[in-house]
Design a protein around this motif. Sequence first.
Motif, PDB file in Angstrom:
ATOM      1  N   ARG A 151      -2.724 -12.010   7.810  1.00  0.00           N
ATOM      2  CA  ARG A 151      -2.107 -13.289   7.477  1.00  0.00           C
ATOM      3  C   ARG A 151      -1.778 -13.323   5.990  1.00  0.00           C
ATOM      4  O   ARG A 151      -2.548 -12.824   5.166  1.00  0.00           O
ATOM      5  CB  ARG A 151      -3.044 -14.456   7.814  1.00  0.00           C
ATOM      6  CG  ARG A 151      -2.880 -14.999   9.226  1.00  0.00           C
ATOM      7  CD  ARG A 151      -3.616 -16.321   9.387  1.00  0.00           C
ATOM      8  NE  ARG A 151      -3.106 -17.348   8.482  1.00  0.00           N
ATOM      9  CZ  ARG A 151      -2.072 -18.134   8.756  1.00  0.00           C
ATOM     10  NH1 ARG A 151      -1.437 -18.010   9.898  1.00  0.00           N
ATOM     11  NH2 ARG A 151      -1.685 -19.047   7.886  1.00  0.00           N
ATOM     12  N   PRO A 152      -0.653 -13.907   5.624  1.00  0.00           N
ATOM     13  CA  PRO A 152      -0.313 -13.975   4.211  1.00  0.00           C
ATOM     14  C   PRO A 152      -1.171 -15.001   3.482  1.00  0.00           C
ATOM     15  O   PRO A 152      -1.562 -16.020   4.049  1.00  0.00           O
ATOM     16  CB  PRO A 152       1.152 -14.411   4.226  1.00  0.00           C
ATOM     17  CG  PRO A 152       1.286 -15.219   5.488  1.00  0.00           C
ATOM     18  CD  PRO A 152       0.380 -14.521   6.480  1.00  0.00           C
ATOM     19  N   GLU A 153      -1.453 -14.720   2.218  1.00  0.00           N
ATOM     20  CA  GLU A 153      -2.133 -15.695   1.377  1.00  0.00           C
ATOM     21  C   GLU A 153      -1.147 -16.696   0.781  1.00  0.00           C
ATOM     22  O   GLU A 153      -1.534 -17.804   0.415  1.00  0.00           O
ATOM     23  CB  GLU A 153      -2.861 -14.986   0.232  1.00  0.00           C
ATOM     24  CG  GLU A 153      -4.041 -14.138   0.648  1.00  0.00           C
ATOM     25  CD  GLU A 153      -4.804 -13.651  -0.575  1.00  0.00           C
ATOM     26  OE1 GLU A 153      -5.652 -14.406  -1.078  1.00  0.00           O
ATOM     27  OE2 GLU A 153      -4.539 -12.512  -1.012  1.00  0.00           O
ATOM     28  N   ALA A 154       0.094 -16.275   0.645  1.00  0.00           N
ATOM     29  CA  ALA A 154       1.068 -17.092  -0.068  1.00  0.00           C
ATOM     30  C   ALA A 154       2.427 -16.966   0.579  1.00  0.00           C
ATOM     31  O   ALA A 154       2.683 -16.056   1.373  1.00  0.00           O
ATOM     32  CB  ALA A 154       1.141 -16.667  -1.533  1.00  0.00           C
ATOM     33  N   MET A 155       3.321 -17.873   0.208  1.00  0.00           N
ATOM     34  CA  MET A 155       4.701 -17.842   0.687  1.00  0.00           C
ATOM     35  C   MET A 155       5.646 -18.073  -0.478  1.00  0.00           C
ATOM     36  O   MET A 155       5.476 -19.018  -1.255  1.00  0.00           O
ATOM     37  CB  MET A 155       4.930 -18.911   1.763  1.00  0.00           C
ATOM     38  CG  MET A 155       6.388 -19.035   2.205  1.00  0.00           C
ATOM     39  SD  MET A 155       6.567 -19.902   3.772  1.00  0.00           S
ATOM     40  CE  MET A 155       5.992 -18.643   4.913  1.00  0.00           C
ATOM     41  N   TRP A 156       6.619 -17.181  -0.591  1.00  0.00           N
ATOM     42  CA  TRP A 156       7.687 -17.390  -1.563  1.00  0.00           C
ATOM     43  C   TRP A 156       8.656 -18.428  -1.002  1.00  0.00           C
ATOM     44  O   TRP A 156       9.136 -18.298   0.127  1.00  0.00           O
ATOM     45  CB  TRP A 156       8.429 -16.092  -1.857  1.00  0.00           C
ATOM     46  CG  TRP A 156       9.537 -16.286  -2.855  1.00  0.00           C
ATOM     47  CD1 TRP A 156      10.853 -16.523  -2.584  1.00  0.00           C
ATOM     48  CD2 TRP A 156       9.417 -16.297  -4.283  1.00  0.00           C
ATOM     49  NE1 TRP A 156      11.556 -16.661  -3.751  1.00  0.00           N
ATOM     50  CE2 TRP A 156      10.699 -16.536  -4.804  1.00  0.00           C
ATOM     51  CE3 TRP A 156       8.348 -16.132  -5.157  1.00  0.00           C
ATOM     52  CZ2 TRP A 156      10.949 -16.602  -6.188  1.00  0.00           C
ATOM     53  CZ3 TRP A 156       8.590 -16.202  -6.519  1.00  0.00           C
ATOM     54  CH2 TRP A 156       9.871 -16.436  -7.019  1.00  0.00           C
ATOM     55  N   LEU A 157       8.917 -19.451  -1.799  1.00  0.00           N
ATOM     56  CA  LEU A 157       9.857 -20.486  -1.391  1.00  0.00           C
ATOM     57  C   LEU A 157      11.257 -20.083  -1.830  1.00  0.00           C
ATOM     58  O   LEU A 157      11.464 -19.782  -3.011  1.00  0.00           O
ATOM     59  CB  LEU A 157       9.476 -21.822  -2.034  1.00  0.00           C
ATOM     60  CG  LEU A 157       8.052 -22.317  -1.766  1.00  0.00           C
ATOM     61  CD1 LEU A 157       7.804 -23.624  -2.505  1.00  0.00           C
ATOM     62  CD2 LEU A 157       7.808 -22.469  -0.277  1.00  0.00           C
ATOM     63  N   PRO A 158      12.230 -20.044  -0.931  1.00  0.00           N
ATOM     64  CA  PRO A 158      13.582 -19.669  -1.331  1.00  0.00           C
ATOM     65  C   PRO A 158      14.060 -20.490  -2.523  1.00  0.00           C
ATOM     66  O   PRO A 158      14.004 -21.719  -2.509  1.00  0.00           O
ATOM     67  CB  PRO A 158      14.406 -19.969  -0.073  1.00  0.00           C
ATOM     68  CG  PRO A 158      13.428 -19.775   1.051  1.00  0.00           C
ATOM     69  CD  PRO A 158      12.119 -20.290   0.518  1.00  0.00           C
ATOM     70  N   GLU A 159      14.508 -19.792  -3.573  1.00  0.00           N
ATOM     71  CA  GLU A 159      14.936 -20.411  -4.833  1.00  0.00           C
ATOM     72  C   GLU A 159      13.806 -21.225  -5.468  1.00  0.00           C
ATOM     73  O   GLU A 159      14.057 -22.085  -6.302  1.00  0.00           O
ATOM     74  CB  GLU A 159      16.181 -21.285  -4.622  1.00  0.00           C
ATOM     75  CG  GLU A 159      17.358 -20.567  -3.992  1.00  0.00           C
ATOM     76  CD  GLU A 159      17.989 -19.535  -4.905  1.00  0.00           C
ATOM     77  OE1 GLU A 159      17.818 -19.647  -6.130  1.00  0.00           O
ATOM     78  OE2 GLU A 159      18.658 -18.607  -4.392  1.00  0.00           O
ATOM     79  N   THR A 160      12.577 -20.979  -5.090  1.00  0.00           N
ATOM     80  CA  THR A 160      11.370 -21.746  -5.446  1.00  0.00           C
ATOM     81  C   THR A 160      11.571 -23.240  -5.199  1.00  0.00           C
ATOM     82  O   THR A 160      10.917 -24.084  -5.824  1.00  0.00           O
ATOM     83  CB  THR A 160      10.890 -21.514  -6.906  1.00  0.00           C
ATOM     84  OG1 THR A 160      11.743 -22.181  -7.832  1.00  0.00           O
ATOM     85  CG2 THR A 160      10.787 -20.038  -7.234  1.00  0.00           C
TER      86      THR A 160
END
Length: 518
Positions: free
Chosen positions: A145-154
């Motif tokens: 499972r990922p710890e984090a998620m990159w938000l598109p264009e933050t």
Amino acid sequence: MTALIIHGHFYQPPRENPWTGIVEPESSAAPFHDWNERIYSECYQANAFARINDTETGGERVVNNYAKISFNFGPTLLTWLERNHSDTYARIIAADHDSALKRRGHGNAMAQAYGHAILPLCNERDLRTQIRWGVADFHQRFGRRPEAMWLPETACNDAVMGALIDEGLRFVILAPHQAAGVRSYRTARGSERVANDIDWRTVDANSIDTSIPYRYSHRDGSDRSIAVFFYEGPTSRAIAFENLLKSSRGFVDRLAQVAHGNLVNVATDGETYGHHFKFGDICLAHALEIEAPAQGFEVTNYGEYLDEYPAIFEVEINNGPGGEGTSWSCPHGVGRWIRDCGCHTGGEPGWNQQWRRPLRQALDFLRDGNTAYFEATRGTLFIDPWQARGDSIALVLDQYHSREQFLFAQAGRRISADEQWRALTHLELQRMLLLMYTSCGWFFNDISGIETIQILKYAGRAFDLMEQLGLPSARTPFLEILAEARSNRPELGTGADIFERFVEPLKPSSGQPEPVFA
């Protein structure tokens, strides 16, 4: 030692023809077949097999940059890499596994919202699906499972941050100007957090301390939270736009100059390293392998750092105009993806981006008009259609996943062959309605760009699927809205003209391709 984290956001918009699944030639990428292939050669492959001189042996050493940097890859890009360049894909997966072994279980990779939609502009259902599909895609590929998620264009606001917490993400990376206020807090065993409103101190891009993580608390009043890292802005900008990668020593010297605490962290598009700047991949490899350690940096990733230095300050984020959200690439919040805010890339003098609003309005009309039809499958094809949509990512990720077994679970009974086809076609329609919000469709200078035509292709495929399902046609009102979007190239007319010229001819003249779920 000062911790150093370099994050690369690796992403390309999906380029496949949604009817055939094939990436067609893109002449602007010559001499390569398409832009995916060109950027693969210049960046993705180059960073997996970066070649530097070995100071000990005097020979050449091959470095996997992904094993040293924090990174995320767009799910649709990883799908393309897995199918077309399995050796590089394997190096990316291996880099995460290797880094997890070295960094106390924390891999370098993080997830990304699935379709690179601007999350604050999504409706609630699409927001949740984009996050859940991104998590599922990551888990399938990286085995954790990922710890984090990159938000598109933050791009984010309070609603997006709350959704990340709800979905169990541990941390997120934002731009420094997305911070609004900070305060310290302390906790005592068995007691509530000690803090109050008068503790808040206003911050901005120039005053937020990027050398520490922060805690963002859920707005529901619970004690649930997510950690936030703000990347060092001026240095990240210099990497991306000011030719800082011309020298690995100069690159690390700059990092040393801005080091004032326990952490220096920077974030840019991953394509900066090799595609935007030739030999950027080699500069990165030399900096991480030789220059950074020599200057006393300890290369790490966010998960490992957060274990050692948990957040001791709380943060409020900048929600942007009207709570609409903020992002790293638009000083007007998220205006770049909904209106003519003045932000664009390229174009000619006198061009405008007034086409952005009617483009989004047309897509919103198509999406929202399908809600009632999809909801009508409740109790017939699906127990809960929206749950079925969320779970259907399993069918995208695994072509061998039993469709019959999936539909039995989602319908609560065995359904006929015709019902199975209708259920899968509805799910394929919903997938098109999600992909047509890929952010690149609004990013550039004209509605006639290949990125905008790509998202219109998903709309075209959606109309095709609606026709197959016997749903009422929405084509005419859709085109009426799209006709309000005028191209800056007079000879191309309106968005409706572009749709009819570049999208509708792609529909097969005889027979219909099977849905991806079939």
